[in-house]
Design a protein around this motif. Sequence first.
Motif, mmCIF file in Angstrom:
data_model
loop_
_atom_site.group_PDB
_atom_site.id
_atom_site.type_symbol
_atom_site.label_atom_id
_atom_site.label_comp_id
_atom_site.label_asym_id
_atom_site.label_seq_id
_atom_site.Cartn_x
_atom_site.Cartn_y
_atom_site.Cartn_z
ATOM 1 N N GLU A 89 0.826 -1.209 0.000
ATOM 2 C CA GLU A 89 0.000 0.000 0.000
ATOM 3 C C GLU A 89 0.860 1.259 0.000
ATOM 4 O O GLU A 89 0.487 2.271 -0.607
ATOM 5 N N LEU A 90 2.012 1.205 0.675
ATOM 6 C CA LEU A 90 2.935 2.338 0.621
ATOM 7 C C LEU A 90 3.445 2.540 -0.803
ATOM 8 O O LEU A 90 3.488 3.682 -1.304
ATOM 9 N N ALA A 91 3.810 1.459 -1.479
ATOM 10 C CA ALA A 91 4.274 1.551 -2.869
ATOM 11 C C ALA A 91 3.191 2.128 -3.763
ATOM 12 O O ALA A 91 3.457 2.969 -4.635
ATOM 13 N N GLU A 93 0.718 4.123 -2.913
ATOM 14 C CA GLU A 93 0.544 5.545 -2.612
ATOM 15 C C GLU A 93 1.681 6.373 -3.213
ATOM 16 O O GLU A 93 1.456 7.453 -3.779
ATOM 17 N N LEU A 94 2.892 5.884 -3.096
ATOM 18 C CA LEU A 94 4.039 6.599 -3.661
ATOM 19 C C LEU A 94 3.897 6.745 -5.174
ATOM 20 O O LEU A 94 4.170 7.814 -5.738
ATOM 21 N N LEU A 95 3.469 5.654 -5.830
ATOM 22 C CA LEU A 95 3.266 5.714 -7.278
ATOM 23 C C LEU A 95 2.225 6.760 -7.651
ATOM 24 O O LEU A 95 2.410 7.538 -8.587
ATOM 25 N N SER A 96 1.116 6.767 -6.926
ATOM 26 C CA SER A 96 0.038 7.692 -7.265
ATOM 27 C C SER A 96 0.427 9.133 -7.008
ATOM 28 O O SER A 96 -0.172 10.056 -7.567
ATOM 29 N N CYS A 97 1.446 9.338 -6.169
ATOM 30 C CA CYS A 97 1.912 10.693 -5.874
ATOM 31 C C CYS A 97 3.060 11.120 -6.784
ATOM 32 O O CYS A 97 3.653 12.183 -6.583
ATOM 33 N N GLY A 98 3.407 10.296 -7.762
ATOM 34 C CA GLY A 98 4.403 10.706 -8.749
ATOM 35 C C GLY A 98 5.807 10.209 -8.514
ATOM 36 O O GLY A 98 6.735 10.641 -9.216
ATOM 37 N N ALA A 99 6.008 9.295 -7.546
ATOM 38 C CA ALA A 99 7.344 8.752 -7.324
ATOM 39 C C ALA A 99 7.587 7.564 -8.262
ATOM 40 O O ALA A 99 6.650 6.960 -8.783
ATOM 41 N N THR A 100 8.843 7.241 -8.485
ATOM 42 C CA THR A 100 9.225 6.056 -9.242
ATOM 43 C C THR A 100 9.558 4.960 -8.237
ATOM 44 O O THR A 100 10.433 5.135 -7.387
ATOM 45 N N ILE A 101 8.858 3.835 -8.341
ATOM 46 C CA ILE A 101 8.972 2.791 -7.326
ATOM 47 C C ILE A 101 9.468 1.486 -7.941
ATOM 48 O O ILE A 101 9.000 1.066 -8.997
ATOM 49 N N THR A 102 10.399 0.849 -7.245
ATOM 50 C CA THR A 102 10.851 -0.490 -7.598
ATOM 51 C C THR A 102 10.795 -1.347 -6.339
ATOM 52 O O THR A 102 11.236 -0.911 -5.275
ATOM 53 N N ALA A 103 10.245 -2.545 -6.476
ATOM 54 C CA ALA A 103 10.143 -3.459 -5.336
ATOM 55 C C ALA A 103 11.159 -4.583 -5.478
ATOM 56 O O ALA A 103 11.266 -5.204 -6.540
ATOM 57 N N VAL A 104 11.906 -4.837 -4.418
ATOM 58 C CA VAL A 104 12.807 -5.984 -4.342
ATOM 59 C C VAL A 104 12.138 -7.009 -3.448
ATOM 60 O O VAL A 104 11.835 -6.729 -2.282
ATOM 61 N N VAL A 105 11.878 -8.191 -3.978
ATOM 62 C CA VAL A 105 11.167 -9.233 -3.238
ATOM 63 C C VAL A 105 12.155 -10.338 -2.869
ATOM 64 O O VAL A 105 12.734 -10.978 -3.749
ATOM 65 N N LEU A 106 12.350 -10.563 -1.568
ATOM 66 C CA LEU A 106 13.329 -11.544 -1.110
ATOM 67 C C LEU A 106 12.786 -12.962 -1.138
ATOM 68 O O LEU A 106 13.545 -13.918 -1.182
#
Length: 522
Positions: A89-91, A93-106
């Motif tokens: 949900e944080l990712a 929200e960040l996307l919708s606010c204009g940030a560039t997001i990348t998720a690293v999944v362990l």
Amino acid sequence: MHVKPKATMNMENGDAEGQEQAFLLKNSTYGSIVGPFGPLEDRVLEWSPEKRFGTCDSKGDFAHFVRSRRLVLVFHELSMTGAPISMMELATELLSCGATITAVVLSKKGGLMSELARRRIKVIEDRADFSFKTAMKADLVIAGSAVCASWTDQYIAHFPAGGSQIAWWIMENRREYFDRSKHVLHRVKMLMFLSELQSKQWLNWCQEENIKLRSQPSIVPLAVNDELAFVAGIPCSLNTPLASPEKMIEKRRLLRDAVRKEMGLKDSDMLVMSLSSINAGKGQLLLLESVNLMIDQDPLGTGSQVKKTLDIRLDESALARKHHLRGLVKKSCNADASCTNLVFDSRRKQEQAVKILIGSVGSKSNKVPYVEAILRFLSQHPKLSESVLWTPATTRVSSLYAAADVYVMNSQGVGETFGRVTVEAMAFGVPVLGTDGGGTKEIVEQNVSGLFHPMGRAGNWLLAENLRYMLKNPTARKQMGKDGRKQVGKRYLKRHMYGRLVEVLTRCMRRQVASSRSLIGF
């Protein structure tokens, strides 16, 4: 269809989660499985979270700060549990606010990969070189669990200055998690915790190990997301003129009626819910033991298996019950006009029934031996099993909260770190019965929004009494729910959490000066 327990309860090999759900579906000896209720929820509400998500207040401080920033979020796994869902949900929200997001999944463990794809969250499956290069280019790295310690350690070894980029949002509160991460805690920019009690516990452990952190930790509690707030009828960014909070409250009542009908509940039945992965730390077996005491109407009955494990002197427990019930009656008199007619007689036949809803069947975070222990207990108490409902693991929980009357947060050990499900239940006007430790004590107010009981089997009798009180006093129960809902509106909505995050991000991303490099000892 009935199956012999001994022939089917061995689920240690193969797809344990699939076997667990299939077993419960086939064997009514251990209760009934209900849900999921996503299609019903969509039909009643005439709205689906797939249509809208991650709405951002474009004029707010959070959006202003993260716009055009590059962030890497590290997920320790993708289970449908608190930490991964909060990071997802944080990712979003960040996307919708204009940030560039990348998720690293362990670890791919869990069922959130398809949901990340639906939300257009870019996932890097590489846990080494490529993820390190991506993180090096980011403005900030947010690690979402103490389990991220190994990746954090390897990243800093690969890029020694990388620790200054990392904000570590630790969501666990057991010593084993501290021990696996203690070697790298002092190397990251900042630690974030969910509650004051959790923060104090980790700082005490740091002091014991002579670990000096780089900065003072921050407290960032979790919040009720907008999708749940919307269905609960709490004003949020998803409201429209056709879906105002007032209209959603009415639709929530319709949803409650529809879901309870599918569950086979009567209006007078009290649905007690516990939504979490099924393991000893969450205390589902202890909850069922407490309900069994209540059903037996004899907290220390001679035929109860629980009696053998209770280490409570009869005279002390009887006196404690009297004081506790006196307090409950006093509280009830302030909210229930019929308090003069209250009778706490264990021999009185109950007209209402208690139903227990346990989630989350099929979760990859469930502990199979513990599930087997629960099934064995139910097989020994067939009367109790008639009151048990099970529901599959799902991210669609609005319908479950809408149907519930009481939420039980029965976390053991040092208690719940925070308990996002606690504030979610309170948002729907559901009172909480919780153990008297951990973050639950920071959220729930005794005799206002819920009631506490001790941890372990020593707390079973008091939990049973609290459940009996809730059953017999629906007006007081509803008043506690209203009070809890007010608390959520003041402290645990999305705007509160992201207000805290803005402060953290500001501290983490601002240009370092010489004074900020000094170590802080605790």
